[in-house]
Design an enzyme around this catalytic site. Structure first.
Site, PDB file in Angstrom:
ATOM      1  N   GLY A  11      -4.506  61.307  50.442  1.00  0.00           N
ATOM      2  CA  GLY A  11      -5.789  61.462  49.781  1.00  0.00           C
ATOM      3  C   GLY A  11      -7.018  61.345  50.654  1.00  0.00           C
ATOM      4  O   GLY A  11      -8.102  60.997  50.180  1.00  0.00           O
ATOM      5  N   SER A  12      -6.902  61.643  51.940  1.00  0.00           N
ATOM      6  CA  SER A  12      -8.105  61.556  52.795  1.00  0.00           C
ATOM      7  C   SER A  12      -9.123  62.628  52.394  1.00  0.00           C
ATOM      8  O   SER A  12     -10.332  62.405  52.472  1.00  0.00           O
ATOM      9  CB  SER A  12      -7.740  61.676  54.266  1.00  0.00           C
ATOM     10  OG  SER A  12      -7.320  62.989  54.577  1.00  0.00           O
ATOM     11  N   ASN A  13      -8.639  63.789  51.924  1.00  0.00           N
ATOM     12  CA  ASN A  13      -9.581  64.809  51.454  1.00  0.00           C
ATOM     13  C   ASN A  13     -10.195  64.395  50.120  1.00  0.00           C
ATOM     14  O   ASN A  13     -11.374  64.649  49.875  1.00  0.00           O
ATOM     15  CB  ASN A  13      -8.884  66.170  51.326  1.00  0.00           C
ATOM     16  CG  ASN A  13      -8.827  66.878  52.663  1.00  0.00           C
ATOM     17  OD1 ASN A  13      -9.845  67.332  53.161  1.00  0.00           O
ATOM     18  ND2 ASN A  13      -7.651  66.924  53.249  1.00  0.00           N
ATOM     19  N   ASN A 106      -8.860  75.012  47.254  1.00  0.00           N
ATOM     20  CA  ASN A 106      -7.854  74.307  48.047  1.00  0.00           C
ATOM     21  C   ASN A 106      -8.316  74.229  49.501  1.00  0.00           C
ATOM     22  O   ASN A 106      -9.077  75.069  49.970  1.00  0.00           O
ATOM     23  CB  ASN A 106      -6.517  75.052  47.993  1.00  0.00           C
ATOM     24  CG  ASN A 106      -5.405  74.327  48.770  1.00  0.00           C
ATOM     25  OD1 ASN A 106      -5.277  73.116  48.690  1.00  0.00           O
ATOM     26  ND2 ASN A 106      -4.643  75.073  49.557  1.00  0.00           N
ATOM     27  N   HIS A 108      -6.721  73.988  53.369  1.00  0.00           N
ATOM     28  CA  HIS A 108      -5.451  74.210  54.083  1.00  0.00           C
ATOM     29  C   HIS A 108      -5.710  73.998  55.582  1.00  0.00           C
ATOM     30  O   HIS A 108      -6.717  74.492  56.099  1.00  0.00           O
ATOM     31  CB  HIS A 108      -4.949  75.633  53.816  1.00  0.00           C
ATOM     32  CG  HIS A 108      -3.661  75.956  54.503  1.00  0.00           C
ATOM     33  ND1 HIS A 108      -2.444  75.482  54.067  1.00  0.00           N
ATOM     34  CD2 HIS A 108      -3.412  76.685  55.628  1.00  0.00           C
ATOM     35  CE1 HIS A 108      -1.493  75.925  54.882  1.00  0.00           C
ATOM     36  NE2 HIS A 108      -2.052  76.652  55.826  1.00  0.00           N
ATOM     37  N   ASP A 140      -5.288  81.436  44.341  1.00  0.00           N
ATOM     38  CA  ASP A 140      -4.701  82.441  43.444  1.00  0.00           C
ATOM     39  C   ASP A 140      -3.205  82.122  43.360  1.00  0.00           C
ATOM     40  O   ASP A 140      -2.751  81.110  43.899  1.00  0.00           O
ATOM     41  CB  ASP A 140      -5.000  83.872  43.950  1.00  0.00           C
ATOM     42  CG  ASP A 140      -4.365  84.155  45.297  1.00  0.00           C
ATOM     43  OD1 ASP A 140      -4.739  85.158  45.921  1.00  0.00           O
ATOM     44  OD2 ASP A 140      -3.492  83.361  45.752  1.00  0.00           O
ATOM     45  N   GLY A 142      -0.723  83.101  44.823  1.00  0.00           N
ATOM     46  CA  GLY A 142       0.059  83.127  46.066  1.00  0.00           C
ATOM     47  C   GLY A 142       0.019  81.783  46.776  1.00  0.00           C
ATOM     48  O   GLY A 142      -0.562  80.822  46.284  1.00  0.00           O
ATOM     49  N   ASP A 144      -1.596  79.918  49.573  1.00  0.00           N
ATOM     50  CA  ASP A 144      -2.722  79.911  50.527  1.00  0.00           C
ATOM     51  C   ASP A 144      -3.264  81.315  50.782  1.00  0.00           C
ATOM     52  O   ASP A 144      -3.640  81.659  51.899  1.00  0.00           O
ATOM     53  CB  ASP A 144      -2.246  79.281  51.853  1.00  0.00           C
ATOM     54  CG  ASP A 144      -1.695  77.881  51.630  1.00  0.00           C
ATOM     55  OD1 ASP A 144      -0.646  77.567  52.218  1.00  0.00           O
ATOM     56  OD2 ASP A 144      -2.288  77.124  50.840  1.00  0.00           O
ATOM     57  N   GLU A 173     -11.714  69.093  58.045  1.00  0.00           N
ATOM     58  CA  GLU A 173     -11.446  69.275  56.606  1.00  0.00           C
ATOM     59  C   GLU A 173     -12.401  68.406  55.787  1.00  0.00           C
ATOM     60  O   GLU A 173     -12.973  68.844  54.771  1.00  0.00           O
ATOM     61  CB  GLU A 173     -10.007  68.872  56.278  1.00  0.00           C
ATOM     62  CG  GLU A 173      -8.949  69.790  56.847  1.00  0.00           C
ATOM     63  CD  GLU A 173      -7.563  69.288  56.532  1.00  0.00           C
ATOM     64  OE1 GLU A 173      -7.297  68.929  55.365  1.00  0.00           O
ATOM     65  OE2 GLU A 173      -6.725  69.266  57.451  1.00  0.00           O
TER      66      GLU A 173
HETATM   67  C1  GRF Z   1      -4.327  67.720  55.005  1.00  0.00           C
HETATM   68  O1  GRF Z   1      -4.159  68.284  56.276  1.00  0.00           O
HETATM   69  C2  GRF Z   1      -4.470  68.838  54.002  1.00  0.00           C
HETATM   70  O2  GRF Z   1      -5.108  69.975  54.525  1.00  0.00           O
HETATM   71  C3  GRF Z   1      -3.048  69.143  53.677  1.00  0.00           C
HETATM   72  O3  GRF Z   1      -2.453  67.866  53.562  1.00  0.00           O
HETATM   73  C4  GRF Z   1      -3.032  67.019  54.566  1.00  0.00           C
HETATM   74  C5  GRF Z   1      -3.247  65.634  54.031  1.00  0.00           C
HETATM   75  O4  GRF Z   1      -4.228  65.680  53.075  1.00  0.00           O
HETATM   76  N1  GRF Z   1      -2.952  69.936  52.482  1.00  0.00           N
HETATM   77  P1  GRF Z   1      -4.787  64.325  52.360  1.00  0.00           P
HETATM   78  O5  GRF Z   1      -5.011  63.296  53.453  1.00  0.00           O
HETATM   79  O6  GRF Z   1      -3.727  63.878  51.392  1.00  0.00           O
HETATM   80  O7  GRF Z   1      -6.052  64.757  51.729  1.00  0.00           O
END
Ligand code: GRF
Length: 203
Positions: A11-13, A106, A108, A140, A142, A144, A173
């Site tokens: 969950g860093s994003n 999303n 990626h 969408d 697909g 990514d 990111e």
């Molecule tokens: C990140 O590189 C993200 O792009 C990918 O999973 C990795 C970890 O994401 N989808 P997060 O730390 O769980 O947000």
């Protein structure tokens, strides 16, 4: 604007989005976090931020349709208007995406269309590219493949391994995702086929 964030891991994003939403001038709030993995640390991050955190375990549902219906229920109950996938590791059906009429984003960890799917950073290292990065795109049906909103590039260094490259991309990111969300939810991203026109491209 009320965001629903779907997660599966650290969950860093999600944290980057939570931090952005905590700022007065950011035009969105995280209304709900849904994880398909019961032990995802992302759930702790949501709870620490006082955001409703729901587990919808794909293993606990007899079908993909039932799994997605449970997610839709959690998102609907919290008035979610836009969905952000953040380390979410399940593919969503066209039906699910249709419910949000293109308002699903999303992030990626590659410069799409290169290296879609899993282990994108490893794919980049194995291909020997000298520039890597990340992409925020509309989702969408697909893998990514949706229209690209923004991208950020990082160098691949000679002694990089998957860990060091992933860490360098992750920094970007965390910067790019909130930028792209701001542009998308404020209607500054328009679609022309698969090409987006962005008021101020998040670079
Ligand atoms: C990140 O590189 C993200 O792009 C990918 O999973 C990795 C970890 O994401 N989808 P997060 O730390 O769980 O947000």
């Amino acid at each position: 604007v009320r965001l629903g964030v779907l997660v599966s891991g650290g969950g860093s994003n999600l944290q980057a989005l939570l931090d952005a939403c905590a700022r007065e001038d950011f035009p969105a709030e995280v209304a709900c976090v849904v994880s398909n993995v019961p032990t995802a640390y992302a759930l702790e991050r949501a709870r620490a931020a006082g955001v409703p955190a729901v587990v919808v375990d794909h293993k606990a549902h007899a079908s993909k349709a039932a799994f997605e219906a449970a997610i839709l229920e959690a998102l609907g109950a919290t008035g979610v208007q836009w969905v952000c996938l953040a380390g979410f590791m399940r593919l969503l059906s066209a039906d699910f995406l249709g419910r949000f009429a293109g308002r699903v984003l999303n992030v990626h960890p590659s410069l799409l269309p290169s290296f879609p799917g899993l282990h994108a950073q490893r794919q980049a290292l194995e291909r020997g590219v000298k520039v890597a990065g990340c992409t925020v795109h509309f989702v969408d049906a697909g893998t990514d493949t949706g229209p690209i909103i923004g991208q950020a590039a990082v160098p691949v260094l000679p002694d990089d391994d998957e860990k060091s490259l992933s860490a360098r991309i992750l920094v970007e990111e965390h910067r790019l995702y909130p930028l792209a969300v701001r542009l998308a939810v404020t209607g500054q991203v328009t679609l022309d086929g698969v090409r987006t026109r962005v008021a101020a491209a998040p670079s």
